[in-house]
Design a protein around this motif. Structure first.
Motif, short mmCIF file in Angstrom:
data_model
loop_
_atom_site.label_atom_id
_atom_site.label_comp_id
_atom_site.label_asym_id
_atom_site.label_seq_id
_atom_site.Cartn_x
_atom_site.Cartn_y
_atom_site.Cartn_z
N GLY A 1 0.82 -1.22 0.00
CA GLY A 1 0.00 0.00 0.00
C GLY A 1 0.85 1.25 0.00
N GLN A 2 1.89 1.28 0.82
CA GLN A 2 2.78 2.44 0.87
C GLN A 2 3.51 2.61 -0.46
OE1 GLN A 2 5.23 1.64 4.30
NE2 GLN A 2 3.98 2.98 5.62
N GLY A 3 3.91 1.51 -1.07
CA GLY A 3 4.60 1.58 -2.36
C GLY A 3 3.70 2.15 -3.44
N LEU A 4 2.45 1.71 -3.48
CA LEU A 4 1.51 2.23 -4.48
C LEU A 4 1.23 3.71 -4.27
CD1 LEU A 4 -1.01 -0.75 -4.70
CD2 LEU A 4 0.71 -0.07 -6.38
N ARG A 5 1.05 4.11 -3.02
CA ARG A 5 0.83 5.54 -2.72
C ARG A 5 2.06 6.36 -3.09
NH1 ARG A 5 -1.95 3.23 1.47
NH2 ARG A 5 -0.24 3.36 2.94
N ALA A 6 3.26 5.81 -2.86
CA ALA A 6 4.50 6.51 -3.20
C ALA A 6 4.61 6.69 -4.72
CB ALA A 6 5.71 5.76 -2.67
N VAL A 7 4.24 5.67 -5.48
CA VAL A 7 4.28 5.79 -6.95
C VAL A 7 3.33 6.89 -7.41
CG1 VAL A 7 3.65 4.62 -9.10
CG2 VAL A 7 5.02 3.43 -7.40
N ASP A 8 2.12 6.90 -6.87
CA ASP A 8 1.15 7.94 -7.24
C ASP A 8 1.66 9.32 -6.86
OD1 ASP A 8 -0.63 6.11 -8.27
OD2 ASP A 8 -1.81 5.97 -6.41
N SER A 9 2.20 9.43 -5.66
CA SER A 9 2.69 10.73 -5.17
C SER A 9 3.84 11.25 -6.03
CB SER A 9 3.14 10.58 -3.72
OG SER A 9 3.73 11.77 -3.26
N ILE A 10 4.79 10.39 -6.34
CA ILE A 10 5.95 10.81 -7.15
C ILE A 10 5.52 11.17 -8.56
CG2 ILE A 10 8.09 9.98 -8.20
CD1 ILE A 10 8.47 8.30 -5.60
N ALA A 11 4.64 10.37 -9.15
CA ALA A 11 4.16 10.65 -10.51
C ALA A 11 3.41 11.97 -10.56
CB ALA A 11 3.27 9.51 -11.00
N GLU A 12 2.65 12.26 -9.52
CA GLU A 12 1.89 13.52 -9.49
C GLU A 12 2.82 14.71 -9.22
OE1 GLU A 12 -1.49 15.54 -6.68
OE2 GLU A 12 -1.63 13.38 -7.03
N ARG A 13 3.73 14.56 -8.29
CA ARG A 13 4.62 15.65 -7.93
C ARG A 13 5.50 16.08 -9.10
NH1 ARG A 13 8.40 13.87 -3.67
NH2 ARG A 13 6.47 13.56 -2.54
N TYR A 14 6.07 15.11 -9.80
CA TYR A 14 6.99 15.42 -10.89
C TYR A 14 6.34 15.39 -12.27
CZ TYR A 14 10.50 14.96 -7.29
OH TYR A 14 11.24 15.12 -6.14
N LYS A 15 5.03 15.18 -12.27
CA LYS A 15 4.25 15.16 -13.51
C LYS A 15 4.91 14.26 -14.56
CE LYS A 15 2.12 19.60 -12.69
NZ LYS A 15 1.44 19.18 -11.55
N LEU A 16 5.14 13.04 -14.16
CA LEU A 16 5.82 12.07 -15.02
C LEU A 16 4.85 11.54 -16.09
CD1 LEU A 16 7.70 10.00 -12.30
CD2 LEU A 16 8.62 11.82 -13.74
N ASP A 17 5.28 11.63 -17.35
CA ASP A 17 4.50 11.07 -18.44
C ASP A 17 4.75 9.57 -18.51
OD1 ASP A 17 3.48 13.53 -19.19
OD2 ASP A 17 5.15 13.93 -20.58
N GLY A 18 3.74 8.80 -18.82
CA GLY A 18 3.90 7.37 -18.99
C GLY A 18 3.70 6.57 -17.72
N VAL A 19 3.50 7.22 -16.59
CA VAL A 19 3.24 6.50 -15.34
C VAL A 19 1.74 6.57 -15.10
CG1 VAL A 19 3.66 6.39 -12.86
CG2 VAL A 19 5.50 7.10 -14.41
N TYR A 20 1.11 5.41 -15.22
CA TYR A 20 -0.34 5.35 -15.11
C TYR A 20 -0.82 4.70 -13.83
CZ TYR A 20 0.20 6.49 -20.00
OH TYR A 20 0.56 7.10 -21.16
N GLY A 21 0.08 4.24 -13.01
CA GLY A 21 -0.29 3.62 -11.76
C GLY A 21 -0.24 2.11 -11.85
N PRO A 22 -0.75 1.45 -10.83
CA PRO A 22 -0.71 0.00 -10.80
C PRO A 22 -1.59 -0.62 -11.89
CG PRO A 22 -1.81 0.87 -8.86
CD PRO A 22 -1.34 2.03 -9.64
#
Length: 133
Positions: free
Chosen positions: A88-109
């Motif tokens: 759960g923490q890993g998934l939230r971290a992926v979402d947080s990082i993708a949102e913060r840095y506006k990463l293209d191509g990261v769609y989540g789990p």
């Protein structure tokens, strides 16, 4: 003197006719203005009703969006309770990082990328995903 009186009477009569004509023109203008005012008041009333309808619709849509957001949070909490803490923490971290840095191509789990329409495939999807959403 008689000629003066006659000329004055004729001038007075011409002024009276001019005043009557002017008065009639003024009455016609007043009628046109009254008609325009009535039309504009009717348009104003219709536009006011339209605005009220749009406000009601906007409020209704805001309520729907709010309910959907609450429902999403509820489902996310339910999902988080089904997986172990680290995942759960890993998934939230992926979402947080993708949102913060506006990463293209990261769609989540993976589970967010598709929806199982037919329930008979749920078990196959769960097994393929390793029983983790």
């Amino acid at each position: 003197m008689k000629a003066y009186k006659t000329s004055q009477t004729a001038a007075l009569e011409a002024m009276r006719v001019e005043l009557e004509t002017s008065n009639k023109s003024q009455l016609e203008i007043d009628e046109q203005i009254t008609s325009e005012i009535a039309t504009l008041k009717e348009q104003n009333s219709e536009l006011t009703e339209r605005r009220k309808d749009l406000w009601r619709e906007d409020t209704k849509l805001d309520s729907l969006v709010s309910r959907a957001a609450d429902e999403l949070k509820s489902y996310e909490r339910a999902l988080a309770s089904m997986m172990d803490k680290d995942t759960g923490q890993g998934l939230r971290a992926v979402d947080s990082i993708a949102e913060r840095y506006k990463l293209d191509g990261v769609y989540g789990p993976l589970y967010r990328l598709f929806e199982v329409v037919d329930p008979k495939f749920n078990i196959a999807v769960e097994l393929t995903a390793g029983n983790r959403y």
